[in-house]
Scaffold this active site. Structure first.
Site, short mmCIF file in Angstrom:
data_model
loop_
_atom_site.label_atom_id
_atom_site.label_comp_id
_atom_site.label_asym_id
_atom_site.label_seq_id
_atom_site.Cartn_x
_atom_site.Cartn_y
_atom_site.Cartn_z
N HIS A 23 0.83 -1.20 0.00
CA HIS A 23 0.00 0.00 0.00
C HIS A 23 0.87 1.26 0.00
CE1 HIS A 23 -3.61 2.41 1.36
NE2 HIS A 23 -2.62 3.21 1.75
N GLU A 24 1.84 1.31 0.90
CA GLU A 24 2.70 2.49 0.99
C GLU A 24 3.62 2.61 -0.22
OE1 GLU A 24 2.29 4.87 2.99
OE2 GLU A 24 0.79 3.87 4.23
N HIS A 27 1.89 4.20 -3.20
CA HIS A 27 1.86 5.66 -3.15
C HIS A 27 3.16 6.25 -3.69
CE1 HIS A 27 -1.94 6.09 -1.17
NE2 HIS A 27 -1.56 5.53 -0.04
#
Length: 212
Positions: A23-24, A27
């Site tokens: 998820h990170e 980004h």
């Protein structure tokens, strides 16, 4: 046969770490693609979980939620993004923000595909793997739904700021300094659970209908 606590925590560990790490990293990849190199220079665009792990959010809180039987919950150290460095800050903010939840949707689908084919694995491993799959589905859908709540600094808040016209976008962005406290209030008041539970259940049902 029920898993021991150690086996259960082990089965949950891999999907939790990957859900939060990917998820990170998503980004960071999106930010770099649209022109912001902040995460790149800080070496945060990586699948190495050590660079993303937050002791409380990635380890302690998920472990407690597993042991207490509540909704699986957690977070990682946010990847730094300087939105002013994006080529089109207001427009590109949407894509950088949505990259994280989109990665969780993809991972939830991945774990679902494995789960519905669990009979292809040896019987002695199938039960452990099925627990891992359910954990992967749950944590990824929780992260996806949670982060799409339109409250800065959650991803949904960034999406809303990107889509709303001025001055509404500016007013919403101004809530960011209070966002964490609002989220904590929602969590401990039980409101957050009432929001997440039906949406996570609906998302899971749709994924199982399509990929099950």
């Amino acid at each position: 046969m029920d898993l021991t606590l150690v086996q259960k925590v082990s089965a949950y560990a891999l999907p939790i770490i990957f859900a939060i790490t990917v998820h990170e990293a998503a980004h960071g990849y999106a930010a770099r693609y649209f022109g912001d190199m902040t995460a790149h220079y800080l070496k945060r665009i990586t699948l190495n979980p050590i660079r993303h792990i937050d002791l409380v959010g990635t380890i302690l809180i998920p472990a407690l939620s597993v042991m207490l039987g509540g909704i699986l919950f957690g977070w990682a150290k946010p990847v730094p993004v300087n939105f002013s460095n994006l080529r089109n800050p207001k427009k590109d903010m949407l894509w950088v923000a949505i990259a994280g939840p989109a990665s969780n949707l993809i991972m939830a689908i991945f774990w679902t595909i494995i789960l519905v084919r669990i009979n292809l694995f040896p019987l002695e491993a199938a039960h452990f793997l099925s627990v891992m799959c359910y954990a992967g589905i749950q944590i990824n859908l929780v992260l996806m739904v949670l982060n799409m709540i339109p409250l800065p600094p959650l991803d949904g808040g960034r999406v809303a700021v990107s889509l709303l016209p001025y001055p509404w976008s500016s007013h919403l962005a101004g809530l960011e300094r209070y966002g964490f406290f609002i989220l904590i209030f929602l969590l401990f008041s039980g409101i957050l659970g009432k929001i997440l539970t039906p949406l996570v259940g609906l998302s899971q049902s749709i994924i199982f209908i399509i990929f099950g």
